[in-house]
Design a protein around this motif. Structure first.
Motif, PDB file in Angstrom:
ATOM      1  N   ASP A  52       4.451  -6.536  -0.035  1.00  0.00           N
ATOM      2  CA  ASP A  52       4.033  -7.059  -1.330  1.00  0.00           C
ATOM      3  C   ASP A  52       4.604  -6.163  -2.431  1.00  0.00           C
ATOM      4  N   PRO A  53       4.625  -6.659  -3.658  1.00  0.00           N
ATOM      5  CA  PRO A  53       5.213  -5.901  -4.759  1.00  0.00           C
ATOM      6  C   PRO A  53       4.570  -4.533  -5.021  1.00  0.00           C
ATOM      7  N   VAL A  54       3.262  -4.427  -4.929  1.00  0.00           N
ATOM      8  CA  VAL A  54       2.603  -3.142  -5.182  1.00  0.00           C
ATOM      9  C   VAL A  54       3.043  -2.105  -4.152  1.00  0.00           C
ATOM     10  N   THR A  55       3.088  -2.501  -2.894  1.00  0.00           N
ATOM     11  CA  THR A  55       3.529  -1.579  -1.846  1.00  0.00           C
ATOM     12  C   THR A  55       4.966  -1.134  -2.102  1.00  0.00           C
ATOM     13  N   TRP A  56       5.832  -2.078  -2.469  1.00  0.00           N
ATOM     14  CA  TRP A  56       7.229  -1.734  -2.736  1.00  0.00           C
ATOM     15  C   TRP A  56       7.325  -0.699  -3.859  1.00  0.00           C
ATOM     16  N   LEU A  57       6.628  -0.919  -4.942  1.00  0.00           N
ATOM     17  CA  LEU A  57       6.690   0.021  -6.063  1.00  0.00           C
ATOM     18  C   LEU A  57       6.159   1.392  -5.660  1.00  0.00           C
ATOM     19  N   GLU A  58       5.083   1.421  -4.899  1.00  0.00           N
ATOM     20  CA  GLU A  58       4.529   2.701  -4.442  1.00  0.00           C
ATOM     21  C   GLU A  58       5.502   3.443  -3.525  1.00  0.00           C
ATOM     22  N   LEU A  59       6.158   2.727  -2.639  1.00  0.00           N
ATOM     23  CA  LEU A  59       7.164   3.349  -1.767  1.00  0.00           C
ATOM     24  C   LEU A  59       8.362   3.848  -2.569  1.00  0.00           C
ATOM     25  N   ALA A  60       8.831   3.025  -3.482  1.00  0.00           N
ATOM     26  CA  ALA A  60      10.030   3.355  -4.240  1.00  0.00           C
ATOM     27  C   ALA A  60       9.866   4.594  -5.101  1.00  0.00           C
ATOM     28  N   VAL A  61       8.672   4.782  -5.652  1.00  0.00           N
ATOM     29  CA  VAL A  61       8.460   5.946  -6.526  1.00  0.00           C
ATOM     30  C   VAL A  61       7.831   7.138  -5.806  1.00  0.00           C
ATOM     31  N   GLY A  62       7.525   6.998  -4.528  1.00  0.00           N
ATOM     32  CA  GLY A  62       7.018   8.122  -3.754  1.00  0.00           C
ATOM     33  C   GLY A  62       5.514   8.295  -3.746  1.00  0.00           C
ATOM     34  N   ARG A  63       4.783   7.299  -4.184  1.00  0.00           N
ATOM     35  CA  ARG A  63       3.313   7.397  -4.145  1.00  0.00           C
ATOM     36  C   ARG A  63       2.748   7.022  -2.787  1.00  0.00           C
ATOM     37  N   LEU A  64       3.583   6.450  -1.942  1.00  0.00           N
ATOM     38  CA  LEU A  64       3.181   6.029  -0.599  1.00  0.00           C
ATOM     39  C   LEU A  64       4.310   6.390   0.349  1.00  0.00           C
ATOM     40  N   GLY A  65       3.954   6.952   1.493  1.00  0.00           N
ATOM     41  CA  GLY A  65       4.956   7.307   2.482  1.00  0.00           C
ATOM     42  C   GLY A  65       5.264   6.131   3.403  1.00  0.00           C
ATOM     43  N   TRP A  66       6.483   6.101   3.913  1.00  0.00           N
ATOM     44  CA  TRP A  66       6.930   5.018   4.784  1.00  0.00           C
ATOM     45  C   TRP A  66       6.045   4.888   6.015  1.00  0.00           C
ATOM     46  N   ALA A  67       5.832   5.982   6.743  1.00  0.00           N
ATOM     47  CA  ALA A  67       5.036   5.933   7.978  1.00  0.00           C
ATOM     48  C   ALA A  67       3.626   5.432   7.703  1.00  0.00           C
ATOM     49  N   GLU A  68       3.032   5.902   6.627  1.00  0.00           N
ATOM     50  CA  GLU A  68       1.694   5.479   6.260  1.00  0.00           C
ATOM     51  C   GLU A  68       1.656   3.975   5.969  1.00  0.00           C
ATOM     52  N   VAL A  70       3.670   1.617   7.027  1.00  0.00           N
ATOM     53  CA  VAL A  70       3.866   0.843   8.260  1.00  0.00           C
ATOM     54  C   VAL A  70       2.609   0.890   9.123  1.00  0.00           C
ATOM     55  N   THR A  71       2.039   2.074   9.290  1.00  0.00           N
ATOM     56  CA  THR A  71       0.834   2.237  10.108  1.00  0.00           C
ATOM     57  C   THR A  71      -0.329   1.410   9.567  1.00  0.00           C
ATOM     58  N   GLU A  72      -0.464   1.361   8.269  1.00  0.00           N
ATOM     59  CA  GLU A  72      -1.548   0.604   7.639  1.00  0.00           C
ATOM     60  C   GLU A  72      -1.278  -0.900   7.586  1.00  0.00           C
ATOM     61  N   GLY A  73      -0.097  -1.316   8.012  1.00  0.00           N
ATOM     62  CA  GLY A  73       0.233  -2.734   8.006  1.00  0.00           C
ATOM     63  C   GLY A  73       0.624  -3.273   6.646  1.00  0.00           C
ATOM     64  N   ARG A  74       0.922  -2.392   5.724  1.00  0.00           N
ATOM     65  CA  ARG A  74       1.334  -2.827   4.387  1.00  0.00           C
ATOM     66  C   ARG A  74       2.799  -3.241   4.352  1.00  0.00           C
ATOM     67  N   VAL A  75       3.551  -2.808   5.354  1.00  0.00           N
ATOM     68  CA  VAL A  75       4.961  -3.177   5.484  1.00  0.00           C
ATOM     69  C   VAL A  75       5.134  -3.825   6.845  1.00  0.00           C
ATOM     70  N   ARG A  76       5.786  -4.975   6.854  1.00  0.00           N
ATOM     71  CA  ARG A  76       6.103  -5.654   8.109  1.00  0.00           C
ATOM     72  C   ARG A  76       7.572  -5.424   8.411  1.00  0.00           C
ATOM     73  N   VAL A  77       7.855  -4.930   9.607  1.00  0.00           N
ATOM     74  CA  VAL A  77       9.236  -4.620   9.977  1.00  0.00           C
ATOM     75  C   VAL A  77       9.585  -5.298  11.290  1.00  0.00           C
ATOM     76  N   SER A  78      10.844  -5.689  11.387  1.00  0.00           N
ATOM     77  CA  SER A  78      11.360  -6.206  12.654  1.00  0.00           C
ATOM     78  C   SER A  78      12.806  -5.761  12.780  1.00  0.00           C
ATOM     79  N   GLY A  79      13.187  -5.428  13.984  1.00  0.00           N
ATOM     80  CA  GLY A  79      14.558  -5.005  14.241  1.00  0.00           C
ATOM     81  C   GLY A  79      14.686  -3.500  14.327  1.00  0.00           C
ATOM     82  N   ILE A  80      15.725  -3.058  15.027  1.00  0.00           N
ATOM     83  CA  ILE A  80      15.910  -1.632  15.283  1.00  0.00           C
ATOM     84  C   ILE A  80      16.400  -0.851  14.071  1.00  0.00           C
ATOM     85  N   ARG A  81      16.945  -1.527  13.082  1.00  0.00           N
ATOM     86  CA  ARG A  81      17.435  -0.847  11.879  1.00  0.00           C
ATOM     87  C   ARG A  81      16.457  -0.912  10.706  1.00  0.00           C
ATOM     88  N   ALA A  82      15.298  -1.481  10.923  1.00  0.00           N
ATOM     89  CA  ALA A  82      14.358  -1.757   9.830  1.00  0.00           C
ATOM     90  C   ALA A  82      13.483  -0.564   9.463  1.00  0.00           C
TER      91      ALA A  82
END
Length: 90
Positions: A52-68, A70-82
């Protein structure tokens, strides 16, 4: 304004991680292809990142970490390069 922030930061990601092996989707505002690797041309891409847009903005500016995110389900990923952790924050 919110839409423009999402689109601008997606463009920055595509510029900093040029390529077409991963599709990053932030509905309803935008999507980009980025990250070097095998190019995708038709159908559903094998490597997709969607959030969602809020998650993207938080990731982009560093307020949210990638692993966190993904673990919280805020980012959906598929594929080995994702995994965008090496490209974020912007």
């Amino acid at each position: 304004m919110f839409r423009e922030a999402v689109r601008t930061l997606l463009a920055v990601l595509a510029e900093r991680a040029p390529g077409r092996s991963v599709e990053v989707r932030v509905p309803p505002y935008g999507a980009v292809q980025c990250v070097p690797g095998p190019r995708h041309t038709r159908g559903t891409p094998p490597n997709v990142v969607e959030m969602d847009p809020v998650t993207w903005l938080e990731l982009a500016v560093g307020r949210l970490g990638w692993a966190e995110a993904v673990t919280e389900g805020r980012v959906r990923v598929s594929g080995i390069r994702a995994d965008l952790s090496e490209h974020l924050p912007l």
